[in-house]
Design a protein around this motif. Structure first.
Motif, PDB file in Angstrom:
ATOM      1  N   ILE A 109     -18.862   9.177  10.957  1.00  0.00           N
ATOM      2  CA  ILE A 109     -17.557   9.601  11.493  1.00  0.00           C
ATOM      3  C   ILE A 109     -16.573   8.435  11.486  1.00  0.00           C
ATOM      4  CG2 ILE A 109     -16.371  10.351  13.603  1.00  0.00           C
ATOM      5  CD1 ILE A 109     -18.883  12.146  14.114  1.00  0.00           C
ATOM      6  N   VAL A 110     -17.011   7.288  11.970  1.00  0.00           N
ATOM      7  CA  VAL A 110     -16.142   6.103  11.989  1.00  0.00           C
ATOM      8  C   VAL A 110     -15.700   5.761  10.564  1.00  0.00           C
ATOM      9  CG1 VAL A 110     -16.148   3.601  12.407  1.00  0.00           C
ATOM     10  CG2 VAL A 110     -17.030   5.158  14.151  1.00  0.00           C
ATOM     11  N   HIS A 111     -16.645   5.821   9.636  1.00  0.00           N
ATOM     12  CA  HIS A 111     -16.337   5.510   8.235  1.00  0.00           C
ATOM     13  C   HIS A 111     -15.278   6.472   7.685  1.00  0.00           C
ATOM     14  CE1 HIS A 111     -17.316   4.093   4.108  1.00  0.00           C
ATOM     15  NE2 HIS A 111     -16.964   5.331   3.789  1.00  0.00           N
ATOM     16  N   MET A 112     -15.504   7.764   7.860  1.00  0.00           N
ATOM     17  CA  MET A 112     -14.568   8.739   7.281  1.00  0.00           C
ATOM     18  C   MET A 112     -13.196   8.697   7.927  1.00  0.00           C
ATOM     19  SD  MET A 112     -16.972  11.979   6.305  1.00  0.00           S
ATOM     20  CE  MET A 112     -18.003  11.925   7.754  1.00  0.00           C
ATOM     21  N   GLU A 113     -13.150   8.477   9.228  1.00  0.00           N
ATOM     22  CA  GLU A 113     -11.839   8.350   9.884  1.00  0.00           C
ATOM     23  C   GLU A 113     -11.077   7.153   9.318  1.00  0.00           C
ATOM     24  OE1 GLU A 113     -12.799  10.412  14.210  1.00  0.00           O
ATOM     25  OE2 GLU A 113     -12.923   8.226  14.024  1.00  0.00           O
ATOM     26  N   TYR A 114     -11.791   6.080   9.079  1.00  0.00           N
ATOM     27  CA  TYR A 114     -11.165   4.876   8.515  1.00  0.00           C
ATOM     28  C   TYR A 114     -10.735   5.107   7.067  1.00  0.00           C
ATOM     29  CZ  TYR A 114     -10.324  -0.196   8.343  1.00  0.00           C
ATOM     30  OH  TYR A 114      -9.749  -1.436   8.242  1.00  0.00           O
ATOM     31  N   VAL A 115     -11.581   5.783   6.293  1.00  0.00           N
ATOM     32  CA  VAL A 115     -11.244   6.099   4.902  1.00  0.00           C
ATOM     33  C   VAL A 115      -9.967   6.928   4.839  1.00  0.00           C
ATOM     34  CG1 VAL A 115     -11.957   7.494   2.899  1.00  0.00           C
ATOM     35  CG2 VAL A 115     -13.568   5.898   3.920  1.00  0.00           C
ATOM     36  N   ILE A 116      -9.873   7.925   5.695  1.00  0.00           N
ATOM     37  CA  ILE A 116      -8.701   8.807   5.674  1.00  0.00           C
ATOM     38  C   ILE A 116      -7.462   8.054   6.148  1.00  0.00           C
ATOM     39  CG2 ILE A 116      -7.656  10.855   6.730  1.00  0.00           C
ATOM     40  CD1 ILE A 116     -10.560  12.069   6.729  1.00  0.00           C
ATOM     41  N   THR A 117      -7.594   7.269   7.195  1.00  0.00           N
ATOM     42  CA  THR A 117      -6.462   6.520   7.742  1.00  0.00           C
ATOM     43  C   THR A 117      -5.935   5.488   6.745  1.00  0.00           C
ATOM     44  OG1 THR A 117      -7.383   6.806   9.945  1.00  0.00           O
ATOM     45  CG2 THR A 117      -5.709   5.117   9.690  1.00  0.00           C
ATOM     46  N   GLU A 118      -6.843   4.837   6.031  1.00  0.00           N
ATOM     47  CA  GLU A 118      -6.476   3.779   5.080  1.00  0.00           C
ATOM     48  C   GLU A 118      -6.731   4.244   3.648  1.00  0.00           C
ATOM     49  OE1 GLU A 118      -5.041   1.038   6.101  1.00  0.00           O
ATOM     50  OE2 GLU A 118      -5.377   1.396   8.235  1.00  0.00           O
ATOM     51  N   ARG A 119      -6.416   5.489   3.366  1.00  0.00           N
ATOM     52  CA  ARG A 119      -6.856   6.083   2.096  1.00  0.00           C
ATOM     53  C   ARG A 119      -6.291   5.437   0.845  1.00  0.00           C
ATOM     54  NH1 ARG A 119      -3.750  10.612   4.156  1.00  0.00           N
ATOM     55  NH2 ARG A 119      -2.224  11.274   2.631  1.00  0.00           N
ATOM     56  N   THR A 120      -5.082   4.928   0.857  1.00  0.00           N
ATOM     57  CA  THR A 120      -4.555   4.275  -0.343  1.00  0.00           C
ATOM     58  C   THR A 120      -5.399   3.065  -0.700  1.00  0.00           C
ATOM     59  OG1 THR A 120      -2.312   5.010   0.142  1.00  0.00           O
ATOM     60  CG2 THR A 120      -2.542   3.171  -1.388  1.00  0.00           C
ATOM     61  N   ASP A 121      -5.720   2.261   0.301  1.00  0.00           N
ATOM     62  CA  ASP A 121      -6.521   1.059   0.061  1.00  0.00           C
ATOM     63  C   ASP A 121      -7.926   1.431  -0.413  1.00  0.00           C
ATOM     64  OD1 ASP A 121      -7.149  -1.641  -0.038  1.00  0.00           O
ATOM     65  OD2 ASP A 121      -6.271  -2.054   1.899  1.00  0.00           O
ATOM     66  N   PHE A 122      -8.527   2.452   0.200  1.00  0.00           N
ATOM     67  CA  PHE A 122      -9.853   2.886  -0.229  1.00  0.00           C
ATOM     68  C   PHE A 122      -9.801   3.461  -1.637  1.00  0.00           C
ATOM     69  CE2 PHE A 122     -11.330   2.634   4.180  1.00  0.00           C
ATOM     70  CZ  PHE A 122     -12.615   2.176   3.991  1.00  0.00           C
ATOM     71  N   PHE A 123      -8.747   4.188  -1.940  1.00  0.00           N
ATOM     72  CA  PHE A 123      -8.617   4.789  -3.269  1.00  0.00           C
ATOM     73  C   PHE A 123      -8.541   3.702  -4.339  1.00  0.00           C
ATOM     74  CE2 PHE A 123      -6.355   6.992  -6.727  1.00  0.00           C
ATOM     75  CZ  PHE A 123      -7.191   8.095  -6.864  1.00  0.00           C
ATOM     76  N   ILE A 124      -7.789   2.652  -4.068  1.00  0.00           N
ATOM     77  CA  ILE A 124      -7.679   1.528  -5.006  1.00  0.00           C
ATOM     78  C   ILE A 124      -9.046   0.885  -5.221  1.00  0.00           C
ATOM     79  CG2 ILE A 124      -6.788  -0.831  -5.263  1.00  0.00           C
ATOM     80  CD1 ILE A 124      -4.220   0.204  -3.880  1.00  0.00           C
ATOM     81  N   GLY A 125      -9.813   0.768  -4.154  1.00  0.00           N
ATOM     82  CA  GLY A 125     -11.113   0.120  -4.239  1.00  0.00           C
ATOM     83  C   GLY A 125     -12.224   0.988  -4.779  1.00  0.00           C
ATOM     84  N   ALA A 126     -11.923   2.252  -5.075  1.00  0.00           N
ATOM     85  CA  ALA A 126     -12.965   3.150  -5.571  1.00  0.00           C
ATOM     86  C   ALA A 126     -13.552   2.659  -6.889  1.00  0.00           C
ATOM     87  CB  ALA A 126     -12.417   4.570  -5.724  1.00  0.00           C
ATOM     88  N   MET A 140       0.832  -1.202   0.000  1.00  0.00           N
ATOM     89  CA  MET A 140       0.000   0.000   0.000  1.00  0.00           C
ATOM     90  C   MET A 140       0.868   1.254   0.000  1.00  0.00           C
ATOM     91  SD  MET A 140      -3.071  -0.894  -0.343  1.00  0.00           S
ATOM     92  CE  MET A 140      -2.629  -2.389  -1.186  1.00  0.00           C
ATOM     93  N   SER A 141       1.993   1.200   0.688  1.00  0.00           N
ATOM     94  CA  SER A 141       2.916   2.334   0.717  1.00  0.00           C
ATOM     95  C   SER A 141       3.495   2.607  -0.673  1.00  0.00           C
ATOM     96  CB  SER A 141       4.026   2.043   1.722  1.00  0.00           C
ATOM     97  OG  SER A 141       5.028   3.013   1.650  1.00  0.00           O
ATOM     98  N   VAL A 142       3.936   1.548  -1.346  1.00  0.00           N
ATOM     99  CA  VAL A 142       4.510   1.706  -2.694  1.00  0.00           C
ATOM    100  C   VAL A 142       3.431   2.152  -3.675  1.00  0.00           C
ATOM    101  CG1 VAL A 142       5.661   0.513  -4.606  1.00  0.00           C
ATOM    102  CG2 VAL A 142       6.330   0.014  -2.257  1.00  0.00           C
ATOM    103  N   ILE A 143       2.249   1.565  -3.576  1.00  0.00           N
ATOM    104  CA  ILE A 143       1.152   1.932  -4.478  1.00  0.00           C
ATOM    105  C   ILE A 143       0.755   3.388  -4.270  1.00  0.00           C
ATOM    106  CG2 ILE A 143      -1.298   1.512  -4.939  1.00  0.00           C
ATOM    107  CD1 ILE A 143      -0.640  -1.520  -4.504  1.00  0.00           C
ATOM    108  N   ALA A 144       0.804   3.869  -3.023  1.00  0.00           N
ATOM    109  CA  ALA A 144       0.499   5.278  -2.748  1.00  0.00           C
ATOM    110  C   ALA A 144       1.471   6.196  -3.486  1.00  0.00           C
ATOM    111  CB  ALA A 144       0.548   5.547  -1.250  1.00  0.00           C
ATOM    112  N   GLU A 145       2.717   5.763  -3.596  1.00  0.00           N
ATOM    113  CA  GLU A 145       3.742   6.568  -4.274  1.00  0.00           C
ATOM    114  C   GLU A 145       3.669   6.457  -5.796  1.00  0.00           C
ATOM    115  OE1 GLU A 145       7.632   5.443  -2.865  1.00  0.00           O
ATOM    116  OE2 GLU A 145       6.962   5.481  -0.778  1.00  0.00           O
TER     117      GLU A 145
END
Length: 194
Positions: free
Chosen positions: A92-109, A20-25
């Motif tokens: 709130i729980v959803h958005m905090e999780y989305v922001i914290t794990e944003r690379t994974d969520f972005f891939i799954g969009a 996820m770190s490499v994919i974010a980059e």
């Protein structure tokens, strides 16, 4: 779980985090298994020991993310709260999780651009399960008079779309903390229903 199984799972988690770190980059399509292995100072063959290919690695990571999202939502649904408080907390729980794990969520969009076959079907099933839970929460609020009488399916899609879109424009350099941002967005989205 045996000690060996725990070690394997720990290594797989390390690989998923690195991926996820490499994919974010670099982006999903530009990232190779060699890039992921290099980040971990492993050989490509070692990574292939744990994951068949990049899609399998990302699929497992995204599947875990969706399962945890469903679990978090079900925990909120089980709480003794008003419909308004419950939906607000779920957002709130959803958005905090989305922001914290944003690379994974972005891939799954757009899962159809990453996953195929059974992987795609399972990701869509999990997304639908999550959406159905949110929809039932909105319907519950309509039934108990907390929310306006709206088309729950449309409102659910608007809310999920807005919450998931945070992954695109959120910046850690912004003026609000993750909590403040999630609170603000939840308040705005609740105005659709209240």
């Amino acid at each position: 779980m045996s000690l060996r199984e725990k070690k394997v799972e720990k290594k797989k988690e390390e690989i998923r985090q690195s991926a996820m770190s490499v994919i974010a980059e670099k982006g999903y399509h530009a990232t190779t298994m060699e890039d992921i292995a290099a980040k971990l100072l492993m050989t490509k063959g070692s990574v292939y020991y744990y994951f068949k290919d990049k899609e399998a690695l990302v699929y497992e990571s995204h599947k875990i993310l969706l399962e945890q999202s469903i679990e978090q939502l079900n925990e909120v649904l089980a709480e003794e709260l008003t419909s308004i408080a419950k939906l607000r907390k779920a957002m709130i729980v959803h958005m905090e999780y989305v922001i914290t794990e944003r690379t994974d969520f972005f891939i799954g969009a757009k899962p159809d651009q990453v996953f195929v076959g059974e992987h795609l079907q399972e990701i869509i099933r999990l997304r639908n399960e999550y959406s159905d839970c949110m929809d039932s929460l909105i319907k519950q609020g309509i039934q108990d008079g907390s929310f306006a009488n709206v088309d729950s399916n449309i409102v659910n899609n608007i809310i999920l779309g807005a919450m998931n879109n945070v992954v695109i424009w959120y910046s850690p350099k912004g003026s609000k903390s993750i909590q403040e941002l999630a609170d603000s967005i939840a308040d705005y989205l609740l105005k659709i229903l209240v």
